[in-house]
Design an enzyme around this catalytic site. Structure first.
Site, PDB file in Angstrom:
ATOM      1  N   CYS A 347       0.798  -1.232   0.000  1.00 18.17           N
ATOM      2  CA  CYS A 347       0.000   0.000   0.000  1.00 18.17           C
ATOM      3  C   CYS A 347       0.834   1.288   0.000  1.00 18.17           C
ATOM      4  O   CYS A 347       0.633   2.138  -0.873  1.00 18.17           O
ATOM      5  CB  CYS A 347      -0.997   0.011   1.154  1.00 18.17           C
ATOM      6  SG  CYS A 347      -1.316  -1.557   1.923  1.00 18.17           S
ATOM      7  N   ARG A 376       7.351 -10.800   5.437  1.00 20.93           N
ATOM      8  CA  ARG A 376       6.938 -10.536   6.819  1.00 20.93           C
ATOM      9  C   ARG A 376       7.682 -11.491   7.724  1.00 20.93           C
ATOM     10  O   ARG A 376       7.773 -12.684   7.446  1.00 20.93           O
ATOM     11  CB  ARG A 376       5.426 -10.719   6.989  1.00 20.93           C
ATOM     12  CG  ARG A 376       4.666  -9.630   6.266  1.00 20.93           C
ATOM     13  CD  ARG A 376       3.177  -9.717   6.462  1.00 20.93           C
ATOM     14  NE  ARG A 376       2.525  -8.840   5.490  1.00 20.93           N
ATOM     15  CZ  ARG A 376       1.222  -8.808   5.255  1.00 20.93           C
ATOM     16  NH1 ARG A 376       0.421  -9.603   5.916  1.00 20.93           N
ATOM     17  NH2 ARG A 376       0.721  -7.980   4.367  1.00 20.93           N
ATOM     18  N   GLN A 394       1.129 -11.302  -3.277  1.00 23.32           N
ATOM     19  CA  GLN A 394      -0.308 -11.073  -3.157  1.00 23.32           C
ATOM     20  C   GLN A 394      -0.832 -10.568  -4.489  1.00 23.32           C
ATOM     21  O   GLN A 394      -0.112  -9.876  -5.195  1.00 23.32           O
ATOM     22  CB  GLN A 394      -0.577  -9.970  -2.127  1.00 23.32           C
ATOM     23  CG  GLN A 394      -0.847 -10.463  -0.740  1.00 23.32           C
ATOM     24  CD  GLN A 394      -1.132  -9.322   0.205  1.00 23.32           C
ATOM     25  OE1 GLN A 394      -0.892  -8.160  -0.101  1.00 23.32           O
ATOM     26  NE2 GLN A 394      -1.634  -9.651   1.368  1.00 23.32           N
ATOM     27  N   ASP A 396      -2.557  -7.943  -5.211  1.00 22.51           N
ATOM     28  CA  ASP A 396      -2.873  -6.793  -4.376  1.00 22.51           C
ATOM     29  C   ASP A 396      -3.283  -5.628  -5.261  1.00 22.51           C
ATOM     30  O   ASP A 396      -2.610  -5.313  -6.226  1.00 22.51           O
ATOM     31  CB  ASP A 396      -1.586  -6.429  -3.619  1.00 22.51           C
ATOM     32  CG  ASP A 396      -1.863  -5.669  -2.357  1.00 22.51           C
ATOM     33  OD1 ASP A 396      -3.045  -5.442  -2.037  1.00 22.51           O
ATOM     34  OD2 ASP A 396      -0.884  -5.290  -1.685  1.00 22.51           O
ATOM     35  N   HIS A 398      -4.902  -1.545  -5.183  1.00 23.91           N
ATOM     36  CA  HIS A 398      -5.338  -0.355  -4.457  1.00 23.91           C
ATOM     37  C   HIS A 398      -6.133   0.524  -5.395  1.00 23.91           C
ATOM     38  O   HIS A 398      -5.657   0.859  -6.480  1.00 23.91           O
ATOM     39  CB  HIS A 398      -4.138   0.373  -3.852  1.00 23.91           C
ATOM     40  CG  HIS A 398      -3.516  -0.446  -2.777  1.00 23.91           C
ATOM     41  ND1 HIS A 398      -2.382  -1.194  -2.977  1.00 23.91           N
ATOM     42  CD2 HIS A 398      -3.922  -0.688  -1.510  1.00 23.91           C
ATOM     43  CE1 HIS A 398      -2.116  -1.857  -1.873  1.00 23.91           C
ATOM     44  NE2 HIS A 398      -3.024  -1.580  -0.965  1.00 23.91           N
ATOM     45  N   LYS A 477     -14.163  -3.577   6.597  1.00 26.88           N
ATOM     46  CA  LYS A 477     -13.821  -4.423   5.449  1.00 26.88           C
ATOM     47  C   LYS A 477     -14.863  -5.505   5.201  1.00 26.88           C
ATOM     48  O   LYS A 477     -15.681  -5.808   6.074  1.00 26.88           O
ATOM     49  CB  LYS A 477     -12.448  -5.058   5.650  1.00 26.88           C
ATOM     50  CG  LYS A 477     -12.349  -5.875   6.923  1.00 26.88           C
ATOM     51  CD  LYS A 477     -10.966  -6.507   7.062  1.00 26.88           C
ATOM     52  CE  LYS A 477     -10.910  -7.353   8.329  1.00 26.88           C
ATOM     53  NZ  LYS A 477      -9.832  -8.304   8.367  1.00 26.88           N
ATOM     54  N   HIS A 523      -8.402  -1.262  -0.410  1.00 32.61           N
ATOM     55  CA  HIS A 523      -7.397  -2.323  -0.533  1.00 32.61           C
ATOM     56  C   HIS A 523      -8.165  -3.578  -0.941  1.00 32.61           C
ATOM     57  O   HIS A 523      -9.157  -3.912  -0.314  1.00 32.61           O
ATOM     58  CB  HIS A 523      -6.715  -2.639   0.796  1.00 32.61           C
ATOM     59  CG  HIS A 523      -6.138  -1.465   1.507  1.00 32.61           C
ATOM     60  ND1 HIS A 523      -4.781  -1.256   1.594  1.00 32.61           N
ATOM     61  CD2 HIS A 523      -6.720  -0.456   2.189  1.00 32.61           C
ATOM     62  CE1 HIS A 523      -4.563  -0.151   2.311  1.00 32.61           C
ATOM     63  NE2 HIS A 523      -5.721   0.347   2.677  1.00 32.61           N
TER      64      HIS A 523
HETATM   65 ZN   LIG Z   1      -3.206  -2.382   0.890  1.00 31.16          ZN
END
Ligand SMILES: [Zn+2]
Ligand SMILES: [Zn+2]
Length: 655
Positions: A347, A376, A394, A396, A398, A477, A523
């Site tokens: 992000c 991580r 991911q 991912d 945005h 979320k 997200h």
């Molecule tokens: Zn994010």
């Protein structure tokens, strides 16, 4: 109403008012056991009662009532009853263990998600034979129908009862002077416990001891190692059987085992928590990526951002303060400090990219999509195959958008995510998670965010479940829980609304009034991490992937070397048609080579002998359909496989 009743009998017991579900009220003296109240409602009800809930708090029938409020009788059909049965099962397990191993010291025995456990301190670990003996003894304890007898005792009395159980004494010493100390006795066994429990041991009918493992006392690695026995129990035999079957299936499908068998990935001690993908595994990963890229072709901008960042970025995002122990820090040569970190999420870097130039409302929603690698720092003890890793990718995304676009966007994203899961035969349920205790942003911001997401969710017309307090710290979320082929649930995708990040990163767009406005950020992840998603797919399909996803789609097998030239030609033709075909022209017998292909779960075997070579046909065997063989012209077979790939057809159920 909060009533604190002294342990010793009070002179004039207080009267409490209970409100039954039908609205009727009962006045009872404080200290009346719940059983008496249930019996006064009806003897039939007492027979079916497992426990009660008073003002929302579950207690058993033996426990005195100490507060008033709504009074609900829990039968076995109430989901809260199962944990009571299972926890009672833990007492019965300890009863059995102590009968057979009087030297065993007792720890704790709670109910857990799928069953219960009990921890024992013993000289030698338990064996499978011990477990079988304990299980048989538990059946006896159940048949003896010992009531669970509750007693409330003083510290001094507790010290006598548990004189031989140092772990219980340790727990006892922690109970403060104002706390009720209760014991429960079933037959020969007494435990220090708050409850609740079922009325007697005969309620435990359908149970199984599952496994044993070492566990530190109170989870503290500096304390002694205990032997934990895991078990489960259900109200009905068919539920127990279904659970055992699911566990066996899960073991058979374990992605760590199947992944090795199918030669998909490996791990190495020099890179803990990071997968090495073999050629086959990489094909699988790339096939998923290709599919996602195809789905994101219109309306999304795929981007890549750096892996390593100065802490300045994490200070703005808040990760440096809140998340640093989960990040891999890297030494900066100039400052000699660990001022750099590998990104644990995408992000913040996407916000940098967004704010690098001006945006107009006409560009919104702007969707940045990436497959970048993330790190991580999970503790190495928590690492497990592909489901708990330190390095992962991911899908991912945005999305930068205006408030007024949220409803349409959430609807679009929800359809996208559910459609993706459907391709794999996974069904999804939606969960709406609202503001957690620890959060940033004002209540007004949360009201707005939750209102917008809820309205968008309701506009989709899909059913959802409310998970109050389960939102991200920056916004509410929608989580997507999928159910796999053996009925297990996995949380995969997420749509998170974020009003906080645009403030922190000062993100703006020019509105039609030509002044700067704040966008909202969403997200979105579909698979979550690819690594974990692939683990789920391996277990969901038990390694028998649909044709389009199979690393190897067709294995071409000439019966003998005489037909190798023809088989090579056919293989080349298939490959030219975009089919992942491999020829096995080994020296082994045909049967052996067929077994090898079966082991690798290749969807199709194309066998070529004299007849097939001459006629331009193949003897095709389909995975999971036994020895059944179809004679098909090469071109027809190619067309059929291509069609299955194009439509991403799901595998037929095995015969
Ligand atoms: Zn994010
Ligand atoms: Zn208990």
């Amino acid at each position: 109403m909060d009533v604190t009743v002294p342990l010793a009998c009070s002179v004039t017991p207080e009267t409490l008012q209970l409100v039954l579900p039908n609205g009727a009220t009962r006045d009872v003296a404080a200290g009346t056991p719940a059983r008496d109240v249930v019996a006064s409602i009806g003897p039939g009800l007492l027979k079916a009662a497992i426990a009660v809930a008073v003002d929302g708090e579950v207690q058993d029938l033996m426990t005195p009532i100490r507060k008033g409020g709504a009074f609900v009788v829990l039968k076995s059909s109430d989901p809260r009853s199962l944990a009571i049965l299972r926890h009672s099962g833990a007492h019965i397990l300890a009863t059995a263990v102590r009968r057979l191993r009087p030297d065993a010291k007792i720890g704790f025995g709670p109910a857990i998600d799928d069953g219960f456990y009990y921890d024992f301190e013993v000289e030698t670990p338990f064996t499978p034979d011990d477990l079988a003996a304990f299980e048989a003894e538990m059946a006896k304890v159940a048949a003896e129908k010992f009531p669970f007898v509750r007693a409330e005792i003083s510290h001094g009395e507790g010290e006598k009862v548990f004189a031989d159980d140092p772990l219980k004494l340790e727990r006892l010493a922690e109970l403060g002077p104002g706390e009720v100390i209760s014991t429960y006795t079933d037959g020969p066994f007494t435990d220090l416990c708050r409850g609740p429990h079922v009325p007697d041991t005969s309620y435990l009918q359908h149970f199984k001891l599952l496994s044993t493992a070492g566990a530190y006392w109170r989870g503290d690695e500096k304390r002694q190692m205990l032997q934990r026995i895991y078990a489960t129990a259900f109200w009905k035999k068919d539920e127990l059987d279904a659970h055992i079957h699911q566990m066996e299936e899960a073991r058979r499908r374990d992605h760590r085992v199947v992944g090795k068998q199918l030669d998909l990935f490996m791990f190495h001690q020099f890179a803990p928590g990071a997968a090495f993908w073999t050629e086959r595994g990489t094909t699988l990963v790339n096939t998923l990526h290709d599919y996602l890229r195809e789905l994101h072709r219109d309306g999304y901008a795929e981007i890549k951002t750096p892996l390593l960042y100065n802490k300045g970025l994490w200070e703005i995002s808040g990760h440096w303060g809140k998340y640093r122990e989960n990040m891999f820090l890297v030494l900066d040569n100039e400052t000699k400090e660990h001022d750099f970190s590998l990104k644990p999420m995408n992000c913040p870097s996407h916000y940098l990219m967004y704010s690098a130039r001006k945006h107009s409302y006409r560009e919104l929603p702007l969707r940045y999509n990436t497959y970048d690698v993330l790190h991580r720092n999970e503790v190495s003890g928590a690492l497990s195959g592909l489901t708990r890793v330190r390095q992962f990718q991911q899908d991912d995304c945005h999305i930068f958008l205006m408030d007024s676009q949220i409803a349409d966007e959430v609807k679009r994203l929800t359809g996208f995510i559910i459609g993706y899961y459907t391709t794999f035969g996974l069904t999804a349920t939606l969960k709406f998670a609202t503001r957690p205790e620890t959060r940033i942003g004002t209540d007004e911001m949360w009201d707005r965010a939750e209102g917008a997401l809820k309205a968008a969710l309701e506009a989709t017309g899909l059913p959802y479940e409310l998970k109050a307090g389960d939102g991200a710290f920056y916004g509410p979320k929608i989580d997507f829980d999928v159910t796999d082929s053996i009925g297990r649930h996995w949380q995969l995708g997420t749509i998170q609304l974020d009003y906080a990040a645009p403030e922190r990163f000062d993100l703006t767009y020019a509105g039609d009034d030509n002044t700067a406005h704040r966008p909202v950020v969403i997200h979105r992840a579909v698979s979550g991490s690819f690594e974990r998603f692939i683990a789920i797919l391996i277990e969901h399909f038990a390694g028998a992937f649909p044709v389009w996803l199979s690393p190897e789609q067709v294995r071409v097998l000439p019966i003998a070397s005489d037909f190798a030239a023809n088989a090579a030609e056919v293989t080349a033709k298939m490959r030219a048609a975009g089919i992942r075909a491999v020829m096995d022209n080994g020296n082994d017998t045909l049967n052996y080579r067929i077994r090898e292909a079966e082991k690798m779960k290749v969807p199709y075997m194309a066998v070529i002998g004299k007849r097939e070579a001459e006629a331009g046909t193949l003897a095709v065997r389909e995975r999971g359909q036994g020895k059944k063989q179809d004679i098909i012209a090469v071109d027809d077979f190619i067309a059929r496989v291509r069609d299955e790939i194009r439509t991403r057809a799901l595998p037929k159920p095995a015969e």
